[in-house]
Write a protein that holds these residues in place. Structure first.
Motif, mmCIF file in Angstrom:
data_model
loop_
_atom_site.group_PDB
_atom_site.id
_atom_site.type_symbol
_atom_site.label_atom_id
_atom_site.label_comp_id
_atom_site.label_asym_id
_atom_site.label_seq_id
_atom_site.Cartn_x
_atom_site.Cartn_y
_atom_site.Cartn_z
ATOM 1 N N TRP A 83 -10.387 -79.377 -18.306
ATOM 2 C CA TRP A 83 -11.199 -79.951 -19.369
ATOM 3 C C TRP A 83 -11.822 -78.873 -20.244
ATOM 4 O O TRP A 83 -12.557 -79.185 -21.178
ATOM 5 N N THR A 84 -11.535 -77.625 -19.940
ATOM 6 C CA THR A 84 -12.043 -76.525 -20.738
ATOM 7 C C THR A 84 -11.118 -75.326 -20.559
ATOM 8 O O THR A 84 -10.180 -75.379 -19.768
ATOM 9 N N THR A 85 -11.410 -74.279 -21.279
ATOM 10 C CA THR A 85 -10.698 -73.015 -21.078
ATOM 11 C C THR A 85 -11.688 -72.009 -20.493
ATOM 12 O O THR A 85 -12.910 -72.222 -20.549
ATOM 13 N N VAL A 86 -11.168 -70.930 -19.957
ATOM 14 C CA VAL A 86 -12.031 -69.886 -19.408
ATOM 15 C C VAL A 86 -12.969 -69.364 -20.501
ATOM 16 O O VAL A 86 -14.174 -69.188 -20.274
ATOM 17 N N GLU A 87 -12.450 -69.164 -21.689
ATOM 18 C CA GLU A 87 -13.243 -68.624 -22.791
ATOM 19 C C GLU A 87 -14.336 -69.598 -23.224
ATOM 20 O O GLU A 87 -15.487 -69.211 -23.453
ATOM 21 N N GLU A 88 -13.978 -70.884 -23.352
ATOM 22 C CA GLU A 88 -14.951 -71.896 -23.764
ATOM 23 C C GLU A 88 -16.051 -72.045 -22.713
ATOM 24 O O GLU A 88 -17.234 -72.139 -23.032
ATOM 25 N N PHE A 89 -15.660 -72.061 -21.436
ATOM 26 C CA PHE A 89 -16.620 -72.173 -20.338
ATOM 27 C C PHE A 89 -17.582 -70.988 -20.357
ATOM 28 O O PHE A 89 -18.800 -71.162 -20.259
ATOM 29 N N GLY A 92 -20.050 -71.341 -23.040
ATOM 30 C CA GLY A 92 -21.011 -72.383 -22.692
ATOM 31 C C GLY A 92 -22.077 -71.906 -21.727
ATOM 32 O O GLY A 92 -23.210 -72.375 -21.740
ATOM 33 N N MET A 93 -21.722 -70.938 -20.901
ATOM 34 C CA MET A 93 -22.682 -70.416 -19.932
ATOM 35 C C MET A 93 -23.706 -69.482 -20.570
ATOM 36 O O MET A 93 -24.683 -69.114 -19.925
ATOM 37 N N SER A 94 -23.491 -69.109 -21.820
ATOM 38 C CA SER A 94 -24.494 -68.302 -22.523
ATOM 39 C C SER A 94 -25.160 -69.110 -23.638
ATOM 40 O O SER A 94 -25.887 -68.555 -24.456
ATOM 41 N N ASP A 95 -24.948 -70.412 -23.649
ATOM 42 C CA ASP A 95 -25.535 -71.303 -24.645
ATOM 43 C C ASP A 95 -26.997 -71.569 -24.274
ATOM 44 O O ASP A 95 -27.284 -72.148 -23.221
ATOM 45 N N SER A 96 -27.918 -71.171 -25.135
ATOM 46 C CA SER A 96 -29.347 -71.302 -24.809
ATOM 47 C C SER A 96 -29.785 -72.767 -24.702
ATOM 48 O O SER A 96 -30.675 -73.089 -23.918
ATOM 49 N N ALA A 97 -29.181 -73.659 -25.464
ATOM 50 C CA ALA A 97 -29.543 -75.080 -25.380
ATOM 51 C C ALA A 97 -29.156 -75.661 -24.026
ATOM 52 O O ALA A 97 -29.911 -76.428 -23.424
ATOM 53 N N LEU A 98 -27.978 -75.291 -23.520
ATOM 54 C CA LEU A 98 -27.545 -75.782 -22.207
ATOM 55 C C LEU A 98 -28.379 -75.156 -21.094
ATOM 56 O O LEU A 98 -28.700 -75.808 -20.099
ATOM 57 N N ASN A 99 -28.760 -73.896 -21.265
ATOM 58 C CA ASN A 99 -29.646 -73.248 -20.309
ATOM 59 C C ASN A 99 -30.985 -73.976 -20.293
ATOM 60 O O ASN A 99 -31.536 -74.266 -19.220
ATOM 61 N N GLY A 100 -31.490 -74.319 -21.473
ATOM 62 C CA GLY A 100 -32.749 -75.051 -21.562
ATOM 63 C C GLY A 100 -32.671 -76.434 -20.940
ATOM 64 O O GLY A 100 -33.609 -76.885 -20.284
ATOM 65 N N ALA A 101 -31.544 -77.116 -21.135
ATOM 66 C CA ALA A 101 -31.359 -78.444 -20.535
ATOM 67 C C ALA A 101 -31.344 -78.353 -19.012
ATOM 68 O O ALA A 101 -31.896 -79.216 -18.318
ATOM 69 N N THR A 102 -30.744 -77.302 -18.483
ATOM 70 C CA THR A 102 -30.708 -77.105 -17.031
ATOM 71 C C THR A 102 -32.116 -76.850 -16.502
ATOM 72 O O THR A 102 -32.512 -77.404 -15.475
ATOM 73 N N ARG A 103 -32.869 -76.042 -17.201
ATOM 74 C CA ARG A 103 -34.256 -75.762 -16.807
ATOM 75 C C ARG A 103 -35.102 -77.037 -16.878
ATOM 76 O O ARG A 103 -35.922 -77.298 -15.997
ATOM 77 N N ALA A 104 -34.896 -77.826 -17.929
ATOM 78 C CA ALA A 104 -35.667 -79.063 -18.084
ATOM 79 C C ALA A 104 -35.369 -80.039 -16.951
ATOM 80 O O ALA A 104 -36.283 -80.699 -16.444
ATOM 81 N N SER A 105 -34.113 -80.142 -16.539
ATOM 82 C CA SER A 105 -33.761 -81.021 -15.417
ATOM 83 C C SER A 105 -34.475 -80.583 -14.144
ATOM 84 O O SER A 105 -35.001 -81.406 -13.395
ATOM 85 N N TRP A 106 -34.493 -79.278 -13.905
ATOM 86 C CA TRP A 106 -35.160 -78.755 -12.706
ATOM 87 C C TRP A 106 -36.668 -79.033 -12.778
ATOM 88 O O TRP A 106 -37.272 -79.492 -11.813
ATOM 89 N N LYS A 107 -37.262 -78.798 -13.933
ATOM 90 C CA LYS A 107 -38.700 -79.040 -14.096
ATOM 91 C C LYS A 107 -39.027 -80.520 -13.920
ATOM 92 O O LYS A 107 -40.055 -80.875 -13.338
ATOM 93 N N TYR A 108 -38.152 -81.389 -14.434
ATOM 94 C CA TYR A 108 -38.369 -82.825 -14.263
ATOM 95 C C TYR A 108 -38.372 -83.175 -12.781
ATOM 96 O O TYR A 108 -39.242 -83.903 -12.303
ATOM 97 N N GLY A 109 -37.390 -82.639 -12.047
ATOM 98 C CA GLY A 109 -37.350 -82.896 -10.607
ATOM 99 C C GLY A 109 -38.620 -82.435 -9.919
ATOM 100 O O GLY A 109 -39.184 -83.142 -9.072
ATOM 101 N N CYS A 110 -39.090 -81.251 -10.274
ATOM 102 C CA CYS A 110 -40.336 -80.745 -9.687
ATOM 103 C C CYS A 110 -41.507 -81.669 -10.007
ATOM 104 O O CYS A 110 -42.339 -81.958 -9.137
#
Length: 149
Positions: A83-89, A92-110
Motif C-alpha cells: 500500500w506504499t513504497t519504501v520512499e513514501e513510507f 511519512g515517518m518524518s511528517d510533522s503532522a503525522l508525528n503530532g497525530a501520534t502524540r495526540a493519540s497517546w495524550k488522549y489515552g493518558c
C-alpha cells in the motif's frame, strides 16, 4: 456506530511510537478505505520481535524506519502492502503532522487513564472486562443493553 482507534505506544518499547506513527501514515494514504491501518497494525504486531529493544539495539533510527518501510511495502505473507513504497513510507515517518497525530493519540489515552494496551472504551467509558479476542456477539452483550437506555 463508529469505531475509533487511538494508538497508545508504550514508552518502554523503543519502536512503539514509530509503529504507531506508521499507523497514522497508513490512515493518511488510505484514500479508498481499504483498511491499510489494520493491515499495518496486524503485520507489525506479527513482526514485533524484529523490532524489540534488543533486536534493534545496534540499529540507527533511519535503519529501523527503513526496515519497517520494507514490511509496509512488501506484498503477501510477512508484508502489509503493497500500500506504499519504501520512499513514501520513509517520508511519512518524518511528517510533522503525522508525528503530532501520534502524540495526540497517546495524550488522549493518558487523559482517559489508559496505562496499557489494548484498552477498550464505549463512549469514553472503560469496558474493564473486554478482551482483544472478543467476537461481535461478545460486544453485543455489552452494547445492546446500553442502546435500550
Amino acid at each position: 456506530m463508529q469505531i475509533t482507534v487511538h494508538t497508545f505506544p508504550l514508552p518502554y518499547h523503543n519502536n512503539a511510537f514509530r509503529a504507531a506513527q506508521a499507523g497514522h501514515f497508513a490512515r493518511h494514504v488510505d484514500f479508498h478505505g481499504s483498511g491499510f491501518f489494520f493491515e499495518w497494525m496486524s503485520t507489525i504486531f506479527r513482526a514485533q520481535e524484529t523490532f524489540g529493544n534488543s533486536a534493534i539495539a545496534n540499529m540507527t533510527e533511519p535503519e529501523v524506519i527503513r526496515a519497517m518501510a520494507k514490511i509496509a511495502a512488501a506484498p503477501g505473507p510477512g508484508g502489509a502492502g503493497p500500500w506504499t513504497t519504501v520512499e513514501e513510507f520513509t517520508a511519512g515517518m518524518s511528517d510533522s503532522a503525522l508525528n503530532g497525530a501520534t502524540r495526540a493519540s497517546w495524550k488522549y489515552g493518558c487523559s482517559r487513564g489508559v496505562s496499557g494496551t489494548p484498552t477498550f472504551m464505549i463512549n469514553g467509558v472503560l469496558v474493564t472486562q473486554a478482551q482483544a479476542d472478543w467476537t461481535v456477539a461478545d460486544w453485543r452483550n455489552v452494547i445492546d443493553p446500553l442502546l435500550e437506555l
